[in-house]
Scaffold this motif. Sequence first.
Motif, PDB file in Angstrom:
ATOM      1  N   PHE A  95       0.822  -1.201   0.000  1.00  8.85           N
ATOM      2  CA  PHE A  95       0.000   0.000   0.000  1.00  8.85           C
ATOM      3  C   PHE A  95       0.862   1.259   0.000  1.00  8.85           C
ATOM      4  O   PHE A  95       0.352   2.365   0.133  1.00  8.85           O
ATOM      5  N   GLY A  96       2.166   1.093  -0.137  1.00  6.48           N
ATOM      6  CA  GLY A  96       3.054   2.239  -0.218  1.00  6.48           C
ATOM      7  C   GLY A  96       3.405   2.867   1.110  1.00  6.48           C
ATOM      8  O   GLY A  96       3.859   4.004   1.158  1.00  6.48           O
ATOM      9  N   PHE A  97       3.240   2.120   2.218  1.00  6.49           N
ATOM     10  CA  PHE A  97       3.573   2.640   3.539  1.00  6.49           C
ATOM     11  C   PHE A  97       4.906   2.022   3.971  1.00  6.49           C
ATOM     12  O   PHE A  97       5.033   0.799   4.017  1.00  6.49           O
ATOM     13  N   ILE A 135      -6.819   8.013   2.326  1.00 10.62           N
ATOM     14  CA  ILE A 135      -7.712   7.807   1.183  1.00 10.62           C
ATOM     15  C   ILE A 135      -8.085   9.158   0.592  1.00 10.62           C
ATOM     16  O   ILE A 135      -8.393  10.103   1.323  1.00 10.62           O
ATOM     17  N   THR A 136      -8.078   9.256  -0.730  1.00 12.19           N
ATOM     18  CA  THR A 136      -8.459  10.493  -1.403  1.00 12.19           C
ATOM     19  C   THR A 136      -9.839  10.916  -0.917  1.00 12.19           C
ATOM     20  O   THR A 136     -10.752  10.097  -0.892  1.00 12.19           O
ATOM     21  N   ASP A 185       3.371   6.870   0.815  1.00 10.24           N
ATOM     22  CA  ASP A 185       4.356   7.712   1.484  1.00 10.24           C
ATOM     23  C   ASP A 185       5.046   8.650   0.495  1.00 10.24           C
ATOM     24  O   ASP A 185       5.458   9.749   0.860  1.00 10.24           O
ATOM     25  N   SER A 186       5.154   8.227  -0.764  1.00 16.11           N
ATOM     26  CA  SER A 186       5.803   9.040  -1.798  1.00 16.11           C
ATOM     27  C   SER A 186       4.947  10.235  -2.212  1.00 16.11           C
ATOM     28  O   SER A 186       5.421  11.124  -2.915  1.00 16.11           O
ATOM     29  N   GLY A 187       3.667  10.236  -1.803  1.00 12.02           N
ATOM     30  CA  GLY A 187       2.755  11.298  -2.216  1.00 12.02           C
ATOM     31  C   GLY A 187       1.899  10.916  -3.415  1.00 12.02           C
ATOM     32  O   GLY A 187       0.921  11.584  -3.719  1.00 12.02           O
ATOM     33  N   GLU A 188       2.282   9.853  -4.111  1.00 12.25           N
ATOM     34  CA  GLU A 188       1.495   9.378  -5.252  1.00 12.25           C
ATOM     35  C   GLU A 188       0.219   8.715  -4.765  1.00 12.25           C
ATOM     36  O   GLU A 188       0.170   8.168  -3.664  1.00 12.25           O
TER      37      GLU A 188
END
Length: 108
Positions: A40-42, A58-59, A89-92
């Motif tokens: 999940f990018g964490f 979440i957006t 975490d990257s902001g994407e």
Amino acid sequence: SDAGNQLDVLRAALKASGDVAMLDLVADAIEWLDGAHLGFGFSTVEPVRTGEAYHGRITPEDLTTRLEALSGIYQGIERYECEYRVRHDSGEHHWYHDRGVAEYDSAG
């Protein structure tokens, strides 16, 4: 034994299903299994150990979709399914197809 074989099959199915987390909606806790938070990018689980913290990733325009899907669990619906974007975490932002099955204790 048959029980051992069934457990092996269940483990294989769980592994094949991708990133898995266990949600405790009453305690507002998330247990990320086998490094699922990385998918999940964490980078660590610390910032996303609760549903509230996860919902913060979440957006905003997608959050209602997830909350509505989860609200069905409180109405006795066993399964939920939804799609939404999560900020890594990257902001994407990346799309996720989320599905789950509720498990109720003796209190419901």
